[in-house]
Design an enzyme around this catalytic site. Structure first.
Site, short mmCIF file in Angstrom:
data_model
loop_
_atom_site.label_atom_id
_atom_site.label_comp_id
_atom_site.label_asym_id
_atom_site.label_seq_id
_atom_site.Cartn_x
_atom_site.Cartn_y
_atom_site.Cartn_z
N ILE A 291 30.52 30.02 36.53
CA ILE A 291 30.90 31.63 36.08
C ILE A 291 32.21 32.23 36.48
O ILE A 291 33.15 32.94 34.91
CB ILE A 291 29.87 32.41 36.61
N ASP B 155 27.07 36.40 42.73
CA ASP B 155 27.87 38.15 43.26
C ASP B 155 29.07 38.02 44.20
O ASP B 155 29.68 38.24 43.99
CB ASP B 155 26.86 38.98 43.73
N SER C 206 18.95 36.40 37.64
CA SER C 206 17.75 36.68 38.89
C SER C 206 16.59 35.66 38.80
O SER C 206 15.96 35.54 39.20
CB SER C 206 16.27 37.50 38.01
#
Length: 304
Positions: free
Chosen positions: A11, A34, A118
């Site tokens: 990503i 993250d 998630s």
């Protein structure tokens, strides 16, 4: 029109106008996607997070920072529900995609890359996470021209790609349900599996005109009823395609039991992008229709 594409890769390497970060409520960096985004983007991202989100970010919401050292101009941060911790309301997961697209639109982005929100350390069942991603992106009004669903590993990429390919079949079922909602109760749907087991088939027909019918096989890809249906097609548009192909179909409002039964069938199939089967070489419908090929999960037969 927005296109939705599955991509295997990192990503942080995507060159979309914006990438989406699966953040946490604190908005101070973390693990997984993250942590990777903060490491690759540099300390500027954390400084912006502290300044822009002094109180963190609520689950299901989204906000933005610049991309720091990343190829993307912006990062849209969103906080997914932690399934493993008991946050199992699918509406929160859907909100992540909806709000992220809204923020990207406000920024003027034309392309956005999403991870599968998630589905990592937050332990959301991957099939349902994929379904939530595809269905929410498809149903959210947006000016974004290209949306990427980015999977880091080959297995997840294959599952996303398969779900996108299956989406045409799902949208056909949703289009039939939409016609029932409009009162076209005479429309009947009969799904099956080809003898080879490779393709899902369905016939949509009006019993009042036995020689009429729309035949679709998943081997035809996105071609359906003289038009094009894919993951981004709205069920209302698919309903209109069906009406054009069955011009004799009338809005009779005379079979509410069947319409309710079919709506329940589609609702049972939607969450996992599974397809119903009424007949196949390996079973008959004595005990009801099957949800998902060879799944063993049965749904009651249609009312007489």
């Amino acid at each position: 029109m927005t296109t939705l594409v599955a991509v295997q890769g990192d990503i942080t390497a995507q060159t979309s106008d914006a990438i989406v970060n699966a953040a946490n409520n604190a908005m101070r960096g973390g693990g997984g996607v993250d942590g990777a985004i903060h490491r690759a983007g540099g300390p500027e991202i954390l400084r912006e997070c502290i300044a822009r989100f002094p109180n963190g970010l609520a689950t299901g919401d989204a906000g933005w920072t610049t991309g720091g050292r990343l190829p993307a101009r912006w990062i849209v941060h969103t906080v997914g529900p932690n399934h493993g911790a008991g946050q199992r309301d699918r509406a929160l997961l859907e909100s992540c995609y909806r709000r992220s697209l809204e923020v990207a639109d406000e920024l003027g982005a034309r392309s956005v890359a999403f991870p599968l929100i998630s589905a990592g350390v937050y332990a959301w069942p991957r099939r349902e996470a994929i379904s939530a991603a595809i269905d929410t992106i498809a149903s959210t009004p947006t000016s974004i021209e290209e949306v990427l669903l980015v999977a880091y590993d080959a297995k997840a990429h294959q599952e996303i790609s398969s779900a996108l390919a299956m989406a045409t079949s799902v949208r056909i079922l949703q289009g039939a349900r939409e016609l029932h909602r409009r009162g076209y109760h005479g429309l009947r749907v009969r799904p099956a599996v080809a003898p080879s087991g490779m393709y899902w088939r369905v016939v949509l027909y009006d019993p009042a005109e036995p020689d009429s019918g729309i035949h679709y096989t998943s081997g035809a890809g996105t071609e359906f009823a003289g038009g094009h249906v894919d993951a981004m097609s709205a069920p209302g548009d698919v309903a209109d395609l069906i009406l054009r192909a069955l011009p004799g179909l009338q809005a009779t409002n005379d079979a509410p039991a069947y319409a309710a039964w079919f709506a329940g069938l589609v609702a049972a199939a939607e969450p996992q992008h599974a397809l119903p089967v009424a007949s196949a070489d390996y079973f008959d419908d004595t005990d009801g229709w099957e949800i998902g090929w060879c799944s063993g999960l049965r749904y009651p037969k249609p009312p007489e």
